[in-house]
Design a protein around this motif. Structure first.
Motif, mmCIF file in Angstrom:
data_model
loop_
_atom_site.group_PDB
_atom_site.id
_atom_site.type_symbol
_atom_site.label_atom_id
_atom_site.label_comp_id
_atom_site.label_asym_id
_atom_site.label_seq_id
_atom_site.Cartn_x
_atom_site.Cartn_y
_atom_site.Cartn_z
ATOM 1 N N TYR A 108 39.137 46.416 50.560
ATOM 2 C CA TYR A 108 39.900 45.223 51.034
ATOM 3 C C TYR A 108 40.540 45.450 52.435
ATOM 4 O O TYR A 108 41.287 44.769 53.020
ATOM 5 N N ARG A 109 39.937 46.510 52.901
ATOM 6 C CA ARG A 109 40.678 47.046 54.481
ATOM 7 C C ARG A 109 40.399 46.185 55.497
ATOM 8 O O ARG A 109 41.055 45.966 56.269
ATOM 9 N N MET A 127 38.423 38.395 50.474
ATOM 10 C CA MET A 127 38.258 39.770 49.682
ATOM 11 C C MET A 127 36.930 40.155 49.348
ATOM 12 O O MET A 127 36.517 41.323 49.541
ATOM 13 N N LYS A 128 36.102 39.204 49.003
ATOM 14 C CA LYS A 128 34.724 39.516 48.866
ATOM 15 C C LYS A 128 33.889 39.805 50.010
ATOM 16 O O LYS A 128 33.045 40.623 50.039
ATOM 17 N N LEU A 129 34.178 39.005 51.063
ATOM 18 C CA LEU A 129 33.421 39.444 52.439
ATOM 19 C C LEU A 129 33.862 40.875 52.735
ATOM 20 O O LEU A 129 32.841 41.611 53.262
ATOM 21 N N SER A 130 34.971 41.347 52.524
ATOM 22 C CA SER A 130 35.472 42.469 52.966
ATOM 23 C C SER A 130 34.918 43.577 52.254
ATOM 24 O O SER A 130 34.459 44.732 52.563
ATOM 25 N N SER A 131 34.907 43.299 50.679
ATOM 26 C CA SER A 131 34.152 44.262 49.882
ATOM 27 C C SER A 131 32.688 44.606 50.241
ATOM 28 O O SER A 131 32.244 45.641 50.239
ATOM 29 N N GLU A 132 32.031 43.578 50.496
ATOM 30 C CA GLU A 132 30.797 43.453 50.989
ATOM 31 C C GLU A 132 30.462 44.432 52.323
ATOM 32 O O GLU A 132 29.809 45.222 52.387
ATOM 33 N N ARG A 138 33.340 53.028 52.604
ATOM 34 C CA ARG A 138 34.582 53.331 52.021
ATOM 35 C C ARG A 138 34.829 54.705 52.495
ATOM 36 O O ARG A 138 35.905 55.105 52.812
ATOM 37 N N PHE A 139 33.928 55.711 52.066
ATOM 38 C CA PHE A 139 34.055 57.278 52.333
ATOM 39 C C PHE A 139 34.426 57.513 53.839
ATOM 40 O O PHE A 139 35.212 58.333 54.258
#
Length: 173
Positions: A108-109, A127-132, A138-139
């Motif tokens: 969610y960054r 939130m969904k767009l951020s996750s995608e 993420r790493f």
């Protein structure tokens, strides 16, 4: 005469004065936490979105400092609701275990950046767009955060002054 603490230890209980003092301290701490949460939700989160908006705009051409107030003029309640729900989701995942909470935090960054471009987007869509967008990244974001550890320590040592003047703007940009 023994002190209140000594008396409490000697009798195995807490004296009324000490109990009253501890209750007062706990009450003040709870009030301070609630005030901090309210300030974060209704003031700092929209300001952060405005800051991200400033940096997004500044990438193309010199931006105006008025961008920091962007979220207050454009979809304020949606920005507040989205930032709040994002924080709640991260908190709930953290209750499961620390690692899922950290993963959701990185997923969610980009929510504040998304809100800076579209302040009226639905919270769960953001939130969904951020996750995608963060899938597979993420790493890399974690490694980027690790590279700032010394700067974050300098921010702590200077009681936030280095953060406000240099570290936070550099990270956001």
């Amino acid at each position: 005469g023994t002190s209140s603490v000594g008396n409490a230890i000697a009798t195995g209980g807490i004296s009324d004065d000490l109990y009253a003092l501890l209750t007062l301290i706990a009450g003040i701490a709870i009030i301070a936490v609630v005030i901090g949460i309210v300030i974060n939700i209704f003031l700092l989160a929209p300001l952060a979105v405005g800051g991200y908006r400033f940096f997004i705009k500044n990438r193309i051409a010199p931006s105006n400092l008025n961008e920091f107030g962007f979220a207050f003029k454009n979809g304020y309640m949606n920005v507040v609701k989205t930032q709040f729900l994002t924080s709640v989701m991260i908190f709930l995942y953290t209750l499961l275990l620390i690692i899922p909470g950290i993963m959701k935090m990185y997923s969610y960054r980009l929510v504040p950046y998304i809100l800076a471009e579209n302040p009226r987007i639905e919270p769960f869509d953001a939130m969904k767009l951020s996750s995608e967008m963060m899938r597979g990244n993420r790493f890399d974001a974690f490694v980027l955060d690790l590279s700032f550890i010394l700067w974050d320590m300098l921010t702590g040592i200077t009681f936030g002054i280095a953060g406000v003047l240099y570290v936070f703007p550099y990270k956001c940009a």
